[in-house]
Each structure stands twice: as C-alpha cells, then as structure tokens.
Write a protein that holds these residues in place. Structure first.
Motif, mmCIF file in Angstrom:
data_model
loop_
_atom_site.group_PDB
_atom_site.id
_atom_site.type_symbol
_atom_site.label_atom_id
_atom_site.label_comp_id
_atom_site.label_asym_id
_atom_site.label_seq_id
_atom_site.Cartn_x
_atom_site.Cartn_y
_atom_site.Cartn_z
ATOM 1 N N SER A 1 17.357 17.560 37.386
ATOM 2 C CA SER A 1 16.724 17.231 38.667
ATOM 3 C C SER A 1 17.277 18.194 39.707
ATOM 4 O O SER A 1 18.479 18.230 39.950
ATOM 5 N N ILE A 2 16.378 18.985 40.301
ATOM 6 C CA ILE A 2 16.797 20.012 41.243
ATOM 7 C C ILE A 2 16.035 19.828 42.551
ATOM 8 O O ILE A 2 14.804 19.924 42.579
ATOM 9 N N ALA A 3 16.756 19.536 43.620
ATOM 10 C CA ALA A 3 16.143 19.413 44.943
ATOM 11 C C ALA A 3 16.384 20.718 45.689
ATOM 12 O O ALA A 3 17.506 21.233 45.709
ATOM 13 N N GLU A 4 15.322 21.266 46.276
ATOM 14 C CA GLU A 4 15.448 22.539 46.968
ATOM 15 C C GLU A 4 14.404 22.667 48.071
ATOM 16 O O GLU A 4 13.485 21.856 48.175
ATOM 17 N N ILE A 5 14.549 23.696 48.871
ATOM 18 C CA ILE A 5 13.560 24.038 49.883
ATOM 19 C C ILE A 5 12.854 25.289 49.384
ATOM 20 O O ILE A 5 13.498 26.301 49.100
ATOM 21 N N ASP A 6 11.512 25.198 49.254
ATOM 22 C CA ASP A 6 10.769 26.324 48.690
ATOM 23 C C ASP A 6 10.556 27.426 49.739
ATOM 24 O O ASP A 6 11.025 27.329 50.867
ATOM 25 N N PHE A 7 9.813 28.468 49.368
ATOM 26 C CA PHE A 7 9.608 29.621 50.250
ATOM 27 C C PHE A 7 8.798 29.289 51.503
ATOM 28 O O PHE A 7 8.858 29.996 52.485
ATOM 29 N N GLN A 8 8.033 28.199 51.459
ATOM 30 C CA GLN A 8 7.279 27.780 52.632
ATOM 31 C C GLN A 8 8.088 26.820 53.514
ATOM 32 O O GLN A 8 7.568 26.298 54.488
ATOM 33 N N GLY A 9 9.330 26.565 53.141
ATOM 34 C CA GLY A 9 10.189 25.685 53.914
ATOM 35 C C GLY A 9 9.989 24.203 53.613
ATOM 36 O O GLY A 9 10.490 23.351 54.338
ATOM 37 N N LYS A 10 9.277 23.885 52.539
ATOM 38 C CA LYS A 10 9.037 22.491 52.157
ATOM 39 C C LYS A 10 10.129 22.000 51.223
ATOM 40 O O LYS A 10 10.593 22.729 50.355
ATOM 41 N N GLU A 11 10.521 20.737 51.414
ATOM 42 C CA GLU A 11 11.499 20.108 50.532
ATOM 43 C C GLU A 11 10.775 19.641 49.268
ATOM 44 O O GLU A 11 9.760 18.956 49.341
ATOM 45 N N ILE A 12 11.290 20.043 48.108
ATOM 46 C CA ILE A 12 10.702 19.640 46.829
ATOM 47 C C ILE A 12 11.799 19.244 45.859
ATOM 48 O O ILE A 12 12.962 19.634 46.014
ATOM 49 N N THR A 13 11.415 18.485 44.869
ATOM 50 C CA THR A 13 12.321 18.135 43.779
ATOM 51 C C THR A 13 11.623 18.472 42.472
ATOM 52 O O THR A 13 10.479 18.077 42.259
ATOM 53 N N LEU A 14 12.290 19.224 41.616
ATOM 54 C CA LEU A 14 11.785 19.549 40.289
ATOM 55 C C LEU A 14 12.541 18.676 39.292
ATOM 56 O O LEU A 14 13.768 18.616 39.319
ATOM 57 N N VAL A 15 11.787 18.007 38.429
ATOM 58 C CA VAL A 15 12.378 17.080 37.479
ATOM 59 C C VAL A 15 11.954 17.486 36.076
ATOM 60 O O VAL A 15 10.764 17.584 35.791
ATOM 61 N N GLU A 16 12.935 17.723 35.218
ATOM 62 C CA GLU A 16 12.648 18.021 33.816
ATOM 63 C C GLU A 16 12.982 16.785 32.999
ATOM 64 O O GLU A 16 13.974 16.105 33.274
ATOM 65 N N MET A 17 12.132 16.483 32.012
ATOM 66 C CA MET A 17 12.351 15.287 31.213
ATOM 67 C C MET A 17 11.932 15.494 29.770
ATOM 68 O O MET A 17 11.146 16.388 29.463
ATOM 69 N N GLU A 18 12.498 14.641 28.919
ATOM 70 C CA GLU A 18 12.194 14.662 27.490
ATOM 71 C C GLU A 18 11.599 13.317 27.107
ATOM 72 O O GLU A 18 12.037 12.276 27.597
ATOM 73 N N LEU A 19 10.627 13.341 26.222
ATOM 74 C CA LEU A 19 10.010 12.117 25.731
ATOM 75 C C LEU A 19 10.970 11.408 24.783
ATOM 76 O O LEU A 19 11.451 12.007 23.822
ATOM 77 N N VAL A 20 11.269 10.151 25.055
ATOM 78 C CA VAL A 20 12.050 9.330 24.131
ATOM 79 C C VAL A 20 11.076 8.693 23.151
ATOM 80 O O VAL A 20 11.231 8.825 21.942
ATOM 81 N N ARG A 21 10.047 8.000 23.689
ATOM 82 C CA ARG A 21 8.980 7.462 22.847
ATOM 83 C C ARG A 21 7.862 6.919 23.713
ATOM 84 O O ARG A 21 8.063 6.606 24.882
ATOM 85 N N ARG A 22 6.675 6.843 23.142
ATOM 86 C CA ARG A 22 5.546 6.197 23.809
ATOM 87 C C ARG A 22 5.754 4.685 23.759
ATOM 88 O O ARG A 22 6.403 4.172 22.856
ATOM 89 N N LEU A 23 5.184 3.989 24.725
ATOM 90 C CA LEU A 23 5.241 2.533 24.729
ATOM 91 C C LEU A 23 4.121 1.965 23.865
ATOM 92 O O LEU A 23 3.041 2.557 23.768
ATOM 93 N N THR A 24 4.375 0.809 23.254
ATOM 94 C CA THR A 24 3.320 0.107 22.538
ATOM 95 C C THR A 24 2.366 -0.489 23.571
ATOM 96 O O THR A 24 2.697 -0.572 24.758
ATOM 97 N N ALA A 25 1.207 -0.952 23.134
ATOM 98 C CA ALA A 25 0.240 -1.560 24.050
ATOM 99 C C ALA A 25 0.841 -2.772 24.754
ATOM 100 O O ALA A 25 0.652 -2.959 25.960
#
Length: 107
Positions: free
Chosen positions: A62-86
């Motif tokens: 999880s990376i919070a930063e200010i982009d080139f346009q001066g906007k605050e953004i958060t980039l989140v990387e994730m891994e699938l553990v498993r799909r949920l059942t119905a």
C-alpha cells in the motif's frame, strides 16, 4: 486481543478490469483517490463495483503518494486468497451493506 476496528475489512473495486486481473492472474493493483490505509499483510473481503462480496484478498503493498498533478492517491497491491462461495458472498454482502455501504440517517 479482542476485535480490532481501526481498519475497514473492505476492499471495493471501482473497475471491473482490476477485478478481472485479480481472478485471472491471482494478483492486481488498485488505484484509490486520496490517502487511505490498507495495512500490508491483512486479509480483507473484496467487493465488486456493485457492492457484491466476491473474494478474500491479502494486501501485499500500500503506497500513498502525491501524483504529478498534485492529487493524493493510494496504490494497493493484493493477492487472491480465494473466491467466496455463493453462501459466503450473500452473508458478507448483506453485512457490508449494513455496515459500510448503506446510509444511516440519524447515526
């Protein structure tokens, strides 16, 4: 010890493409506006753009930063553990609707 509520256990996708990448490759990166807290190593419930619970994912970065346009953004990387059942999806969707997505006037 006890139940921790300092972090939401919800990760909502705004883009179908990011969600499709998660299911196809087992990993994805999501971009959120503003600074947000997504604690690395935490498992959370992932929701599709229609607020339906679809999977359990583990936050890998999880990376919070200010982009080139001066906007605050958060980039989140994730891994699938498993799909949920119905059945799991139905229960988690109903709970999240009440806890996170539905407006609660007067609270």
């Amino acid at each position: 010890m006890g139940f921790s509520t300092e972090f939401n256990s919800v990760c909502k996708f705004k883009s179908e493409r990011e969600l499709e990448d998660l299911f196809e490759y087992g990993k994805t990166k999501m971009r959120k506006n503003g600074f947000r807290i997504y604690p690395t190593g935490m498992k959370v419930i992932a929701f599709d753009p229609r607020n339906q619970a679809v999977a359990i994912v583990k936050i890998s970065a999880s990376i919070a930063e200010i982009d080139f346009q001066g906007k605050e953004i958060t980039l989140v990387e994730m891994e699938l553990v498993r799909r949920l059942t119905a059945q799991e999806s139905e229960v988690e969707t109903a709970l999240a609707d009440e806890m996170f997505f539905r407006d609660h006037p007067g609270l």
